[in-house]
Design an enzyme around this catalytic site. Structure first.
Site: not given
Length: 190
Positions: A97-98
């Site tokens: 979940d960058i």
């Protein structure tokens, strides 16, 4: 969402603790330090995680406030986040979940990657029967969009989308939902 009942909370708390402990094993200058994680002794309080106190703002907030990094600053931030991700990957941890909200800036070129454990939990829940893929639509890799298995390449794709935003001043993908993103596809590079 309503609070989890005690019986339903137990598997979540166990998964949370497992992932928080995995994140706590990551010691890198560009990853937030996790000091402790556990279950609160107070009834109904659930799991907790204690991290280092950071001063600054997340990248999402800085961009919303109008900060536009120079190409050299954008490249340095991306390189440092890539270094952090490479280290995490070498330890078997994939973030998944960058996005700008998970990159905290303690200086204009000093990032700290946040939420390793939380992102892993969301991913695990998706593969245990939650509806649809989990992630942030603007930064999701194609395999996430399709609900397939993810690996370190997922983080590389997402970091590329963040770098695009830093350099171009807009997101690489339009739409506030996954359905809208799929309809619109990527923006052309200009």
């Amino acid at each position: 969402a309503p609070p989890l009942e005690t019986q339903a909370r137990r598997p979540f708390d166990e998964m949370f603790l497992h992932e928080a402990r995995a994140a706590a094993q990551l010691s890198h200058p560009y990853i937030v330090t996790v000091f402790d994680a556990g279950i609160s002794q107070s009834s109904g309080q659930g799991a907790y995680i204690a991290m280092e106190l950071l001063k600054g703002k997340d990248l999402r907030t800085l961009l919303a406030e109008g900060w536009r990094p120079t190409p050299a600053q954008a490249a340095l931030v991306a390189r440092r986040v890539a270094d952090a991700l490479g280290y995490a990957h070498s330890k078997g941890v994939v973030h998944r979940d960058i996005k700008p909200a998970n990159i905290f800036m303690t200086g204009r070129t000093q990032p700290k990657v946040l939420d390793f454990g939380i992102a892993s939990i969301a991913h695990a829940q998706a593969h245990e029967g939650a509806a649809g893929p989990v992630g942030s639509p603007h930064y999701m890799a194609p395999e996430q969009v399709r609900g397939e298995a993810t690996d370190r390449r997922t983080d590389v794709f997402s970091l590329g989308a963040v770098l695009y935003e830093l350099l171009c001043g807009r997101r690489a993908f339009e739409g506030d939902t996954l359905a809208a993103r799929l309809k619109n596809g990527p923006l052309p590079v200009r």
